[in-house]
Design an enzyme around this catalytic site. Structure first.
Site, PDB file in Angstrom:
ATOM      1  N   HIS A 116       0.929  -1.275   0.001  1.00  0.00           N
ATOM      2  CA  HIS A 116      -0.139   0.023  -0.040  1.00  0.00           C
ATOM      3  C   HIS A 116       1.012   1.332   0.023  1.00  0.00           C
ATOM      4  CE1 HIS A 116      -3.613   2.396   1.060  1.00  0.00           C
ATOM      5  NE2 HIS A 116      -2.802   3.090   1.711  1.00  0.00           N
ATOM      6  N   GLU A 117       2.031   1.261   0.917  1.00  0.00           N
ATOM      7  CA  GLU A 117       2.812   2.450   0.974  1.00  0.00           C
ATOM      8  C   GLU A 117       3.610   2.680  -0.279  1.00  0.00           C
ATOM      9  OE1 GLU A 117       2.057   4.663   3.220  1.00  0.00           O
ATOM     10  OE2 GLU A 117       0.665   3.182   4.181  1.00  0.00           O
TER      11      GLU A 117
ATOM     12  N   HIS B  29       1.843   4.584  -3.005  1.00  0.00           N
ATOM     13  CA  HIS B  29       1.939   5.955  -2.663  1.00  0.00           C
ATOM     14  C   HIS B  29       3.361   6.564  -3.169  1.00  0.00           C
ATOM     15  CE1 HIS B  29      -1.665   6.708  -0.154  1.00  0.00           C
ATOM     16  NE2 HIS B  29      -1.409   5.732   0.655  1.00  0.00           N
TER      17      HIS B  29
END
Length: 153
Positions: A67-68, A71
């Protein structure tokens, strides 16, 4: 897991899942409370909450890292890296990354405090969450004076 192992794991996941290198710093941050991790725009580093690994294990940790990394890679490419952006949602789906982390902090029930007031004329009781100035208010039924009785909770 040490921070060096975390750094290597993030680099591996970045190369395998995204086919792009992760060239910035990764670390654990014990001060994170409700989130599994965070991507810092200022220095392009990734911080991971160690509670994710302790509470849910490696599989959830890998999900948070992916998920990170979504980003991270979108931000460096100049695309929409925020949660509401189409590019971000699309990359999450393509990589099988979770949209949210499992709940980390325990939800504590709110303590409800009630203040009890009574009319001196008709004895009607009023229960209030907030204290009130009895010099300013009168009974809504008979316009009598109010007195403070007690606090519950």
């Amino acid at each position: 897991m040490t921070e060096n192992e975390l750094q290597r794991l993030i680099e591996e996941i970045s190369n395998q899942v995204f086919n792009k290198p992760f060239t910035h710093a990764a670390s654990f941050n014990k001060r994170l409370r409700t989130t599994g991790g965070r991507y810092k725009l200022s220095d392009s580093s990734i911080e991971i909450n160690p509670v994710v690994l302790e509470k849910y294990g490696t599989e959830e940790l890998i999900g948070v890292i992916k998920h990170e990394l979504c980003h991270y890679h979108l931000h460096l490419e100049g695309k929409g890296y925020k949660h509401g952006d189409k590019d971000f949602k699309k990359l999450l789906a393509e990589t099988g990354s979770p949209r949210y982390c499992k709940q980390l902090a325990e939800v504590k029930p709110k303590r409800v405090v009630l203040h009890i007031y009574r009319c001196t004329s008709c004895q009607l009781e009023y229960k209030r969450k907030r204290k009130m100035d009895i010099r300013k208010y009168r009974c809504g039924k008979c316009r009598g004076e109010m007195v403070y009785v007690k606090t519950i909770g």
